[in-house]
Design a protein around this motif. Structure first.
Motif, PDB file in Angstrom:
ATOM      1  N   LYS A  25       2.707   8.175 -10.881  1.00 37.90           N
ATOM      2  CA  LYS A  25       1.376   7.787 -11.340  1.00 37.90           C
ATOM      3  C   LYS A  25       1.360   7.417 -12.817  1.00 37.90           C
ATOM      4  O   LYS A  25       0.444   6.725 -13.286  1.00 37.90           O
ATOM      5  CB  LYS A  25       0.390   8.929 -11.082  1.00 37.90           C
ATOM      6  CG  LYS A  25       0.319   9.370  -9.625  1.00 37.90           C
ATOM      7  CD  LYS A  25      -0.081   8.220  -8.724  1.00 37.90           C
ATOM      8  CE  LYS A  25      -0.171   8.682  -7.266  1.00 37.90           C
ATOM      9  NZ  LYS A  25      -0.480   7.560  -6.344  1.00 37.90           N
ATOM     10  N   THR A  29       1.486   4.388  -3.216  1.00 34.43           N
ATOM     11  CA  THR A  29       1.342   5.841  -3.081  1.00 34.43           C
ATOM     12  C   THR A  29       2.611   6.589  -3.452  1.00 34.43           C
ATOM     13  O   THR A  29       2.560   7.804  -3.691  1.00 34.43           O
ATOM     14  CB  THR A  29       0.951   6.213  -1.636  1.00 34.43           C
ATOM     15  OG1 THR A  29       2.036   5.887  -0.752  1.00 34.43           O
ATOM     16  CG2 THR A  29      -0.293   5.464  -1.199  1.00 34.43           C
ATOM     17  N   GLU A  81       0.829  -1.209   0.000  1.00 37.66           N
ATOM     18  CA  GLU A  81       0.000   0.000   0.000  1.00 37.66           C
ATOM     19  C   GLU A  81       0.863   1.259   0.000  1.00 37.66           C
ATOM     20  O   GLU A  81       0.545   2.245  -0.675  1.00 37.66           O
ATOM     21  CB  GLU A  81      -0.929  -0.018   1.212  1.00 37.66           C
ATOM     22  CG  GLU A  81      -1.997  -1.096   1.146  1.00 37.66           C
ATOM     23  CD  GLU A  81      -2.760  -1.250   2.444  1.00 37.66           C
ATOM     24  OE1 GLU A  81      -3.931  -1.677   2.394  1.00 37.66           O
ATOM     25  OE2 GLU A  81      -2.201  -0.946   3.513  1.00 37.66           O
ATOM     26  N   THR A  82       1.941   1.226   0.776  1.00 36.10           N
ATOM     27  CA  THR A  82       2.840   2.381   0.803  1.00 36.10           C
ATOM     28  C   THR A  82       3.494   2.595  -0.549  1.00 36.10           C
ATOM     29  O   THR A  82       3.558   3.720  -1.064  1.00 36.10           O
ATOM     30  CB  THR A  82       3.916   2.183   1.886  1.00 36.10           C
ATOM     31  OG1 THR A  82       3.278   2.042   3.152  1.00 36.10           O
ATOM     32  CG2 THR A  82       4.860   3.369   1.929  1.00 36.10           C
TER      33      THR A  82
END
Length: 235
Positions: free
Chosen positions: A102, A98, A94-95
């Protein structure tokens, strides 16, 4: 005219002659009813603890006020339960999601048995494997064992290692696989290593691009992020 004093006893006798005295059965029912109410109060106290006891006391006090003043007791609305906000440790996958650019397409993250997180990145010019290893162990305080010229010890004691597009398996590397790596060893024992390859795997395949997608600068920014949640020390 009949004397009132003479008729009063007769009137009282006739008014009460149909009333029956309390029977043993009626008394027994009253006793049983009292036991049931006591059992209910005991169960209420056992299930709800102090809150139930206070509620029972409030009912008794309110009933007493009702009898004394002829007014219905005010009933306080029950307070809503307090919400407990549970915090969940953020996983490495999850880290990482982020922190990556992108613009890159990435495969679903996978974690191996030894805890290595891996994901394949693609910028449209060929895929490249990215691996992340994290742990908390005995602090690494120097550059012993690191590639020559690629390691520095920072003023706070952090050991920083970085090298770009270094060929793997110099003796046996027919696929031309190369890797860019950044490693950070903190004085408190936290360690993180990120490696980006110019192939979708780190061995057994041909390289898919001239160099890994992520630069040393990008890998360093990711590695030094404060968002990482490190596992506790196990060694």
């Amino acid at each position: 005219m009949t004397d009132l004093h003479d008729s009063l006893p007769d009137l009282m006798r006739r008014a009460t002659e149909d009333l029956q005295p309390a029977t043993p059965e009626l008394v027994a029912r009253g006793i049983r009813r009292g036991k049931v109410l006591r059992r209910r109060r005991t169960a209420l106290a056992g299930l709800s603890g102090a809150a139930a006891v206070l509620a029972t006391v409030g009912i008794i006090v309110g009933s007493t006020q009702l009898l004394q003043h002829g007014a219905a007791p005010a009933v306080e609305p029950a307070a809503p339960p307090r919400a407990h906000h549970l915090t969940r440790a953020v996983t490495p996958a999850e880290t990482l999601a982020t922190l990556l650019p992108k613009s890159l397409h990435r495969s679903k993250a996978a974690t191996s048995d030894d805890g290595t997180l891996s994901v394949v990145l693609d910028d449209g010019k060929g895929g490249g494997l990215l691996t992340v290893d994290m742990m908390t162990a005995q602090p690494n305080t120097d550059c012993n064992g690191s590639p020559a010229g690629a390691c520095t010890v920072e003023p706070d004691g952090t050991v920083y290692v970085a090298y770009a597009n270094r060929p793997l398996y110099a003796d046996e590397n027919p696929g031309g696989i190369a890797v860019t790596t950044v490693e950070v060893f903190y004085p408190d024992g936290r360690q993180i290593s990120l490696s980006n390859y110019n192939a979708p795997k780190d061995q057994g395949v041909e390289h898919s691009r001239p160099a890994p997608i992520l630069s040393i600068t990008q890998l360093t920014q990711i590695a030094r992020s404060k968002q990482w949640v490190y596992p506790p020390r196990v060694s």
